[in-house]
Design an enzyme around this catalytic site. Structure first.
Site, PDB file in Angstrom:
ATOM      1  N   THR A  31       3.923 -33.999   5.662  1.00 53.63           N
ATOM      2  CA  THR A  31       3.239 -34.768   4.624  1.00 53.63           C
ATOM      3  C   THR A  31       3.469 -34.091   3.271  1.00 53.63           C
ATOM      4  OG1 THR A  31       1.570 -35.254   6.284  1.00 53.63           O
ATOM      5  CG2 THR A  31       1.006 -35.796   4.006  1.00 53.63           C
TER       6      THR A  31
ATOM      7  N   ASP B  79     -14.179  12.016 -14.929  1.00 50.74           N
ATOM      8  CA  ASP B  79     -14.824  11.412 -13.753  1.00 50.74           C
ATOM      9  C   ASP B  79     -16.050  12.238 -13.352  1.00 50.74           C
ATOM     10  OD1 ASP B  79     -15.381  10.013 -11.435  1.00 50.74           O
ATOM     11  OD2 ASP B  79     -13.761  10.932 -10.263  1.00 50.74           O
TER      12      ASP B  79
HETATM   13  C1  SPV Z   1     -12.129   7.677  -6.771  1.00 50.83           C
HETATM   14  O1  SPV Z   1     -11.126   6.956  -6.693  1.00 50.83           O
HETATM   15  O2  SPV Z   1     -12.809   7.748  -7.769  1.00 50.83           O
HETATM   16  C2  SPV Z   1     -12.520   8.488  -5.611  1.00 50.83           C
HETATM   17  C3  SPV Z   1     -11.517   9.003  -4.709  1.00 50.83           C
HETATM   18  O3  SPV Z   1     -13.684   8.763  -5.493  1.00 50.83           O
HETATM   19  S1  SPV Z   1     -11.123  10.584  -5.264  1.00 50.83           S
HETATM   20  O4  SPV Z   1     -10.572  10.467  -6.606  1.00 50.83           O
HETATM   21  O5  SPV Z   1     -10.151  11.119  -4.348  1.00 50.83           O
HETATM   22  O6  SPV Z   1     -12.321  11.398  -5.282  1.00 50.83           O
HETATM   23 MG    MG Z   2     -14.806   8.573  -7.243  1.00 53.12          MG
END
Ligand code: SPV
Ligand code: MG
Length: 432
Positions: A124, A206
């Site tokens: 179709t 981070d």
């Molecule tokens: C992130 O991607 O932020 C993680 C993994 O927590 S790590 O960077 O390995 O801690």
């Molecule tokens: Mg992390």
């Protein structure tokens, strides 16, 4: 005379007139039995179905002229055909080419054994589930559907592949990338919202200085342009008193899971060599956090993944295992074993021992950032359930943006680099 049997294999995820026309065509040859592909069978060669097997079953068995529905648990028809020995198999003629052509050849060969025959209906035009799915993708998804999808995938697939995203465009690339090999479609099952790449893409360390509201707003932007499930890196979850609210926000948005690490104090990324001032939480305290989430979440499909940092902090495998077992007792839905060694040996030892415990059914996640040579096949064979590629898209973007800047500066023009970067047309079409 006994009525002839016609077998029709189908996924029937999004029913359209093409399916109805095929069933009407099949019924001309006899009694129609539908072999409904299971979620596993569908995901072995194309995207995971929107509706689960039982939902699809309840639709298809109520369609006129469908006499019976049986599960077909592989793309290959052989098992069901040998059992039923149908007089006919009916199919659209689109499978003569592409992924399913081998399946077709096998069907023809097998049917010959009992003088069965393949009957094919002209496909179709202008309609297909894939076309509708692509249109639906553009329209987006709903939080409930997205949230519950990760658990469904965990139940149906062996190893889920998860890709990091740090903004909507990286998420779109992660969601839409696929690779076809030997008739199988490989794509990422889910997205990872990483604290590392969320921080670095904002020029921050981070260490939780990018707060949850900023990160959650980023997830909301990502959700406007994607449909796949997302796993949120919640670091250590913050203060237990605030945890309920954070979970509520994530759940409401449609996030499928959080990964929570068992560390306390000022956060430091786990991949740094120096973890001197970093402390691990007590089992008792971390278990309280797990329980708090389980007791406050609204939807059981929203998963808590407990991330064990023992190996990162130089503690023993025994400590990691003890924690894994305690977190399972506290009710965690899955565990993530993290390691920053150059080889996977630590996590291999961990999973081998974990699989011998009574918690062997609990899914195990890993993040092969420092041991990237490990293959998905190896991880799958060891029993891992999820592999998270936690930072690769930001690393790619960073490297290539730097290369382009250097090239323009060096050449005094964008002429040479122009051939190495996406065309403006491609970028325009991506969004239109
Ligand atoms: C992130 O991607 O932020 C993680 C993994 O927590 S790590 O960077 O390995 O801690
Ligand atoms: Mg992390």
């Amino acid at each position: 005379m006994k009525k002839k049997i016609v077998y029709v294999g189908m996924s029937a995820d999004i029913i359209h007139n093409g399916h109805i026309e095929l069933i009407n065509f099949a019924k001309k040859y006899g009694t129609v039995i539908v072999g409904l592909l299971t979620d596993k069978a569908i995901s072995s060669y194309k995207s995971f179905p929107l509706l689960n097997f039982n939902q699809r079953l309840s639709i298809i068995k109520n369609i006129k002229f469908v006499t019976k529905v049986i599960p077909q648990d592989t793309l290959d028809y052989s098992k069901n055909l040998k059992k039923l020995k149908p007089d006919y198999v009916a199919h659209g003629d689109d499978w003569k080419v592409g992924i399913q052509s081998k399946v077709r050849a096998k069907v023809i060969k097998l049917l010959k054994k009992w003088n069965g025959r393949l009957v094919e209906k002209k496909y179709t035009e202008n309609i297909s589930s894939t076309k509708i799915k692509n249109q639906l993708k553009k329209a987006g998804t709903l939080p409930d559907l997205r949230r519950s999808k990760l658990k469904r995938l965990l139940n149906e697939k062996k190893l889920l592949k998860v890709i990091e995203c740090h903004n909507p465009i990286s998420a779109m690339i992660g969601e839409n990338s696929f690779y076809e090999k030997k008739g199988r479609r490989h794509e990422f099952d889910a997205l990872w919202s990483s604290s590392l790449t969320d921080s670095v893409s904002r020029g921050m360390e981070d260490n939780q200085s990018v707060d949850y509201s900023v990160r959650i707003s980023g997830v909301s932007d990502i959700f406007n342009v994607t449909t796949k499930p997302l796993i949120f890196d919640i670091d250590n979850g913050g203060k237990i008193e605030h945890l309920g609210n954070t979970i509520k926000k994530l759940e409401n948005l449609g996030v499928s899971a959080i990964v929570m690490e068992d560390k306390v104090g000022l956060k430091r990324n786990s991949l740094f060599d120096d973890q001197k001032n970093v402390q691990q939480d007590t089992i008792k305290n971390f278990s309280k956090k797990i329980k708090k989430i389980i007791n406050t979440r609204i939807d059981n499909n929203f998963l808590v993944v407990s991330r064990i940092e023992s190996l990162i902090l130089g503690k023993s495998l025994g400590d990691a295992l003890k924690r894994a077992k305690s977190y399972c007792d506290a009710g965690t839905d899955a565990v993530l074993i993290h390691s920053k060694q150059k080889t996977p040996s630590e996590i291999v030892q961990f999973i081998k021992r974990f699989k011998k415990t009574k918690y062997s059914h609990i899914p195990v996640f890993c993040v092969p950032s420092s041991y990237p040579s490990v293959s998905e096949k190896e991880l799958e064979n060891l029993g891992f359930n999820v592999v998270i590629y936690a930072n690769q898209l930001l690393r790619t973007a960073y490297l290539n943006m730097k290369k382009t800047c250097n090239a323009i500066l060096k050449d005094g023009s964008a002429k040479k680099v122009n051939k190495k970067i996406s065309s403006i047309k491609e970028i325009l079409n991506l969004i239109s």
